[in-house]
Design a protein around this motif. Structure first.
Motif, PDB file in Angstrom:
ATOM      1  N   GLU A   1     -16.925  -2.228  -4.644  1.00 48.41           N
ATOM      2  CA  GLU A   1     -17.941  -2.436  -3.610  1.00 48.41           C
ATOM      3  C   GLU A   1     -17.357  -2.934  -2.294  1.00 48.41           C
ATOM      4  O   GLU A   1     -18.030  -2.924  -1.257  1.00 48.41           O
ATOM      5  N   ASN A   2     -16.098  -3.379  -2.322  1.00 48.15           N
ATOM      6  CA  ASN A   2     -15.443  -3.861  -1.105  1.00 48.15           C
ATOM      7  C   ASN A   2     -14.719  -2.693  -0.442  1.00 48.15           C
ATOM      8  O   ASN A   2     -13.587  -2.358  -0.773  1.00 48.15           O
ATOM      9  N   THR A   3     -15.378  -2.055   0.502  1.00 51.86           N
ATOM     10  CA  THR A   3     -14.810  -0.887   1.172  1.00 51.86           C
ATOM     11  C   THR A   3     -14.036  -1.264   2.439  1.00 51.86           C
ATOM     12  O   THR A   3     -13.564  -0.395   3.169  1.00 51.86           O
ATOM     13  N   HIS A   4     -13.920  -2.561   2.682  1.00 47.48           N
ATOM     14  CA  HIS A   4     -13.225  -3.024   3.886  1.00 47.48           C
ATOM     15  C   HIS A   4     -11.710  -3.064   3.692  1.00 47.48           C
ATOM     16  O   HIS A   4     -10.961  -3.117   4.666  1.00 47.48           O
ATOM     17  N   LEU A   5     -11.270  -3.072   2.443  1.00 47.40           N
ATOM     18  CA  LEU A   5      -9.838  -3.105   2.143  1.00 47.40           C
ATOM     19  C   LEU A   5      -9.379  -1.752   1.630  1.00 47.40           C
ATOM     20  O   LEU A   5     -10.161  -0.974   1.085  1.00 47.40           O
ATOM     21  N   GLU A   6      -8.081  -1.466   1.796  1.00 43.58           N
ATOM     22  CA  GLU A   6      -7.531  -0.210   1.309  1.00 43.58           C
ATOM     23  C   GLU A   6      -7.529  -0.205  -0.221  1.00 43.58           C
ATOM     24  O   GLU A   6      -7.521  -1.267  -0.862  1.00 43.58           O
ATOM     25  N   PRO A   7      -7.510   0.983  -0.848  1.00 42.29           N
ATOM     26  CA  PRO A   7      -7.557   1.071  -2.319  1.00 42.29           C
ATOM     27  C   PRO A   7      -6.407   0.358  -3.014  1.00 42.29           C
ATOM     28  O   PRO A   7      -6.539  -0.104  -4.133  1.00 42.29           O
ATOM     29  N   ILE A   8      -5.245   0.300  -2.365  1.00 42.38           N
ATOM     30  CA  ILE A   8      -4.093  -0.397  -2.941  1.00 42.38           C
ATOM     31  C   ILE A   8      -3.236  -0.900  -1.789  1.00 42.38           C
ATOM     32  O   ILE A   8      -2.978  -0.161  -0.833  1.00 42.38           O
ATOM     33  N   GLU A   9      -2.806  -2.151  -1.867  1.00 42.48           N
ATOM     34  CA  GLU A   9      -1.983  -2.732  -0.801  1.00 42.48           C
ATOM     35  C   GLU A   9      -0.892  -3.611  -1.388  1.00 42.48           C
ATOM     36  O   GLU A   9      -1.144  -4.382  -2.324  1.00 42.48           O
ATOM     37  N   LEU A  10       0.303  -3.491  -0.824  1.00 43.41           N
ATOM     38  CA  LEU A  10       1.406  -4.367  -1.213  1.00 43.41           C
ATOM     39  C   LEU A  10       1.113  -5.790  -0.754  1.00 43.41           C
ATOM     40  O   LEU A  10       0.791  -6.015   0.410  1.00 43.41           O
ATOM     41  N   LYS A  11       1.241  -6.752  -1.672  1.00 41.02           N
ATOM     42  CA  LYS A  11       0.979  -8.149  -1.330  1.00 41.02           C
ATOM     43  C   LYS A  11       2.092  -9.081  -1.802  1.00 41.02           C
ATOM     44  O   LYS A  11       1.946 -10.302  -1.738  1.00 41.02           O
ATOM     45  N   GLY A  12       3.189  -8.505  -2.263  1.00 40.04           N
ATOM     46  CA  GLY A  12       4.321  -9.327  -2.657  1.00 40.04           C
ATOM     47  C   GLY A  12       5.426  -8.460  -3.219  1.00 40.04           C
ATOM     48  O   GLY A  12       5.182  -7.339  -3.696  1.00 40.04           O
ATOM     49  N   PHE A  13       6.660  -8.941  -3.150  1.00 39.56           N
ATOM     50  CA  PHE A  13       7.788  -8.244  -3.772  1.00 39.56           C
ATOM     51  C   PHE A  13       8.940  -9.221  -3.914  1.00 39.56           C
ATOM     52  O   PHE A  13       9.018 -10.241  -3.233  1.00 39.56           O
ATOM     53  N   THR A  14       9.844  -8.905  -4.818  1.00 37.02           N
ATOM     54  CA  THR A  14      11.064  -9.692  -4.955  1.00 37.02           C
ATOM     55  C   THR A  14      12.143  -8.824  -5.569  1.00 37.02           C
ATOM     56  O   THR A  14      11.862  -7.926  -6.376  1.00 37.02           O
ATOM     57  N   LYS A  15      13.366  -9.079  -5.178  1.00 40.46           N
ATOM     58  CA  LYS A  15      14.506  -8.340  -5.708  1.00 40.46           C
ATOM     59  C   LYS A  15      15.191  -9.227  -6.738  1.00 40.46           C
ATOM     60  O   LYS A  15      15.634 -10.339  -6.418  1.00 40.46           O
ATOM     61  N   VAL A  16      15.273  -8.727  -7.963  1.00 45.69           N
ATOM     62  CA  VAL A  16      15.759  -9.518  -9.092  1.00 45.69           C
ATOM     63  C   VAL A  16      17.076  -8.945  -9.594  1.00 45.69           C
ATOM     64  O   VAL A  16      17.149  -7.764  -9.950  1.00 45.69           O
ATOM     65  N   TYR A  17      18.104  -9.757  -9.621  1.00 46.33           N
ATOM     66  CA  TYR A  17      19.414  -9.328 -10.125  1.00 46.33           C
ATOM     67  C   TYR A  17      19.525  -9.727 -11.592  1.00 46.33           C
ATOM     68  O   TYR A  17      19.359 -10.893 -11.948  1.00 46.33           O
ATOM     69  N   LEU A  18      19.809  -8.731 -12.447  1.00 49.25           N
ATOM     70  CA  LEU A  18      19.831  -8.953 -13.895  1.00 49.25           C
ATOM     71  C   LEU A  18      21.091  -8.354 -14.512  1.00 49.25           C
ATOM     72  O   LEU A  18      21.362  -7.159 -14.361  1.00 49.25           O
ATOM     73  N   GLU A  19      21.843  -9.186 -15.186  1.00 49.05           N
ATOM     74  CA  GLU A  19      22.946  -8.645 -15.974  1.00 49.05           C
ATOM     75  C   GLU A  19      22.378  -7.920 -17.184  1.00 49.05           C
ATOM     76  O   GLU A  19      21.238  -8.158 -17.594  1.00 49.05           O
ATOM     77  N   LYS A  20      23.161  -7.029 -17.777  1.00 45.55           N
ATOM     78  CA  LYS A  20      22.672  -6.258 -18.920  1.00 45.55           C
ATOM     79  C   LYS A  20      22.234  -7.206 -20.034  1.00 45.55           C
ATOM     80  O   LYS A  20      22.924  -8.171 -20.374  1.00 45.55           O
TER      81      LYS A  20
END
Length: 788
Positions: free
Chosen positions: A698-717
């Motif tokens: 019902e909220n048509t004022h916002l886009e259907p999907i929006e980026l609101k966070g991210f992070t780059k994670v370094y992981l050893e095997k």
């Protein structure tokens, strides 16, 4: 007793810390008052000619005699001083030490031979590093956006800041914060991509790194192009405030950006340089900007010459100053008439003084009003430490788009065919607004491959595989056949009128037959295709964004040999490869990767480096699909080639254990989410976890999907880490009726590896009454990475 002493100690430490913070604020306020008083006193004593001179620029080349400053030229051309020297080093043939001496000599002239003794601001481009001869050349900004690594952006810009200060420069005409969604537009390469949130995050990192925490040691940034230059279409106030302004607002409020550049375009039918609503009402009053507004090159003149918004060139300057613009670049065209206009009464001296005060405060903040000539120590603008940073940047900017298992390249590969126009061309490494590109495009100078050293893909492969693998090279095809026709730009940088196609003329004619022969006899084919600086950049839009010329035909011929083809695409925009992709064994988007591009690509191809970059622009499937943006929702019947946020790794990652509240109050400060990522592969690697939010239906004022966070994670095997996002409800606000509105409702929170590859999701009900805000002060999610 011990507990009591511990409590007392903590109380005293907190009190001391608070007192120190209080003293710092008091000292800052005191310094600001002192600087304003000094500037006010200076303005009162300045002759009108010197006031006007401070609001203009001049080319450094016009003051030089060979590699040295000409005092005679200074006395003739800038007898009343000068405010700025924009793109000061690009036209010079000096080495870094000679450049430093010339700058110091000019500052000495201004201090010793003009009445007001005010040093100049030396300004350059810096989206790919300090744009001067011999300086470290970093990947183009669109590639750096694909790193999704603000810390790396900040390190890069901080390093560039130090290089610029080492020769005496204090101002950059960067970063470019336009939101770019149309791959046909030539300047998309200068952007961080299509996403306002990501652009704001990267732009803030750039500003912080460049300006540092002390402007007297840092370099002032310029947010551009204010505002909406990358947007095509009718003005949409909601879109303008929510998306276009977000990166600028963040850079101003959180980064204290010192300068803004008015764009070439129009807003509501008024050129930006003379648009009072834009430069005063929105920029200064609503966003709280208190710095200097500079023109884009020639944009004040174009208020008259192109738009006819002013009836004369002098009136263009008057309208621009009254609108809130302070400085005309690259040199005075309309502003030199100001003295006559003041005498005629068409503009008040108070308007001049207002702009002048902002310029002088900027110079004071940069330490120029206490200028002392530096020692003439030798300057190296590309030391080994810089090349390490350029290499790391390139490794994180290069996107792996497809891999059927051919990569990492097997150590058993005996014969390698390296073909294509970009395989051994330094032009494949250089984005627009690098020193090399500016010198080539605007001044018809060939690229110097050795200052700094530019490592091509072929050279990188030969350096690292030449002793174990037979490498055979042939261009095979050209980029395209280009005539010498001037780009048809109605507005923009007027140097384009002198454009001459010389930058790639010295390459040998390609031998397609030989290229196909060595390809057929190889174990693996690496095809280096795409653009060079004449095919993308300012004034270089392309209606057809397939691989240029006959490149696609050549790639199909390579595929017909039956040998696996690794397609490496260079350039500043997504290019259409829909017909080629199915038969490619691997596809790498290299962008313009900078001086270490060949080494970085080689290490990704061989597996020494695990690729981690992800797209910050949607990759269109056909020409008509662009412009395109993920947040509107892709057409299910016309999906793009590759979505926003997409990029492959040699590692594989498992997302699990999403935890978040079912309900929260609309007045809560932060909404917490946690989840885990496990590297369940045999490779160490990095994953970019992305948080998207979908509003209630019902909220048509916002886009259907929006980026609101991210992070780059370094992981050893085999490693697992827990990620925490803390989301502010203000991130769900939309703009309506001059205010920001947050609606309650059920929101879907999605954790993904791209906007389409959603790994985890859940719903949170936000309870309470609708919230109305005059302005936002929370823009980003906070994130924490916890080792398990």
């Amino acid at each position: 007793m011990h507990k009591f002493l511990l409590i007392i100690t903590i109380v005293l430490l907190v009190a001391c810390s608070s007192k120190r913070k209080e003293n710092t604020l008091e000292n800052t306020a005191h310094s600001k008052i002192q600087l304003e008083a000094k500037v006010d006193s200076l303005i009162k004593s300045m002759p009108l000619e010197e006031k006007i001179a401070q609001l203009q620029g001049i080319w450094m080349k016009d003051l030089m005699d060979g590699k040295k400053l000409s005092l005679d030229s200074c006395r003739t051309k800038i007898p009343y001083g000068i405010g700025y020297l924009a793109q000061f080093s690009g036209n010079l043939k000096t080495n870094p030490t000679e450049l430093k001496i010339a700058i110091a000599d000019l500052q000495d002239y201004l201090i010793n031979e003009t009445k007001s003794k005010i040093p100049a601001i030396f300004s350059e481009e810096a989206i790919s590093g300090f744009s001067t001869k011999g300086a470290t050349t970093l990947p183009q900004q669109i590639g750096m956006g694909c790193s999704w690594n603000p810390d790396l952006i900040e390190k890069n810009s901080n390093n560039t800041s130090k290089l610029m200060r080492s020769v005496g420069a204090t101002h950059v005409l960067s970063p470019m914060l336009d939101i770019c969604r149309n791959a046909h537009w030539g300047r998309i390469e200068e952007s961080f991509g299509e996403e306002p949130y990501l652009t704001a995050s990267m732009g803030l990192a750039f500003v912080k790194g460049m300006q540092t925490n002390n402007l007297k040691n840092g370099v002032a940034t310029t947010i551009k192009h204010f505002a909406g230059y990358g947007y095509k279409g009718d003005f949409d106030e909601k879109n303008f405030y929510e998306e276009t302004l977000l990166p600028h607002e963040v850079a101003i409020k959180l980064g204290n950006a010192q300068n803004a550049m008015a764009g070439y375009h129009q807003i509501k039918g008024i050129p930006c340089s003379a648009n009072q609503e834009l430069l005063t009402t929105i920029l200064r009053e609503e966003l709280g900007f208190n710095g200097v507004v500079v023109s884009d090159f020639w944009s004040v003149k174009q208020v008259f010459s192109k738009y006819k918004h002013a009836k004369t060139e002098p009136e263009a300057g008057i309208l621009s100053l009254k609108a809130g613009l302070d400085v005309e670049l690259p040199f005075g065209m309309s502003f030199p008439y100001l003295k006559n206009e003041i005498n005629k009464g068409t503009i008040s001296i108070s308007v001049i003084d207002k702009a002048l005060k902002r310029v002088l405060i900027s110079k004071g903040n940069l330490g120029l009003l206490e200028y002392k000539r530096p020692e003439t120590n030798p300057v190296d603008l590309d030391p080994p430490a810089n090349r390490i940073l350029a290499y790391k940047a390139a490794c994180e900017a290069i996107v792996l788009l497809k891999n059927n298992g051919i990569l990492p390249l097997s150590k058993n590969t005996k014969k390698l065919a390296v073909v294509g126009p970009n395989a051994n061309a330094v032009q494949s490494l250089l984005g627009d607004y690098t020193h090399q590109s500016l010198s080539t495009f605007f001044r018809s100078e060939p690229v110097d491959p050795n200052n700094p050293k530019l490592v091509t893909l072929l050279e990188g492969l030969q350096n690292k595989l030449g002793t174990t693998t037979e490498i055979n090279f042939e261009r095979g095809c050209d980029w395209t056949k280009i005539n010498n026709k001037q780009p048809n730009e109605k507005i923009g940088d007027e140097r384009i009128k002198k454009f001459a196609y010389i930058g790639v003329k010295d390459f040998p004619e390609p031998n397609t037959k030989r290229a196909l022969k060595i390809a057929a006899e190889s174990d693996v084919i690496i095809a280096a295709m795409g653009e060079h600086l004449y095919l993308v950049g300012e004034g270089r839009d392309r209606k057809d964004i397939h691989l240029p010329g006959e490149q696609a035909t050549f790639v199909k011929q390579l595929q017909a040999t039956g040998k696996p083809v690794i397609l490496v695409i260079f350039g500043g925009r997504p290019q259409i490869i829909t017909e080629l992709a199915p038969k490619c064994a691997a596809i790498i988007q290299a962008w313009f990767p900078g001086e270490e591009g060949g080494n970085a690509l080689t290490d990704i191809i061989t597996g020494k480096v695990n690729p981690s970059a992800k797209l910050t622009v949607t990759y269109p499937k056909h020409n008509e699909q662009a412009p395109i943006v993920y947040s509107k929702g892709y057409d299910k019947n016309d999906m793009p080639m590759y979505p926003f946020g997409y990029g492959l790794s040699y590692a594989s990652f498992k997302y699990a254990n999403l935890k978040m509240p079912e309900t929260v109050s609309i007045n809560t400060k932060k909404i917490p989410l946690t989840f885990t990522i496990t590297n369940n592969s045999a490779y160490n690697g990095a994953e970019i976890a992305q948080l998207y939010i979908t509003p209630p239906k019902e909220n048509t004022h916002l886009e259907p999907i929006e980026l609101k966070g991210f992070t780059k994670v370094y992981l050893e095997k085999g490693a697992t880490k827990t990620i925490e996002f803390l989301v502010s409800p203000q991130q769900l606000a939309y703009y309506k009726n001059k205010q920001w509105v947050i609606d309650p409702g059920v929101y879907k929170f999605k954790i993904g590896a791209s906007c389409l590859d959603i790994k985890l999701s859940g719903k949170i009900t936000i309870n309470g009454k609708q919230v109305i805000l005059k302005e936002r002060n929370e823009f980003f999610s906070k994130n924490n990475i916890i080792s398990n």
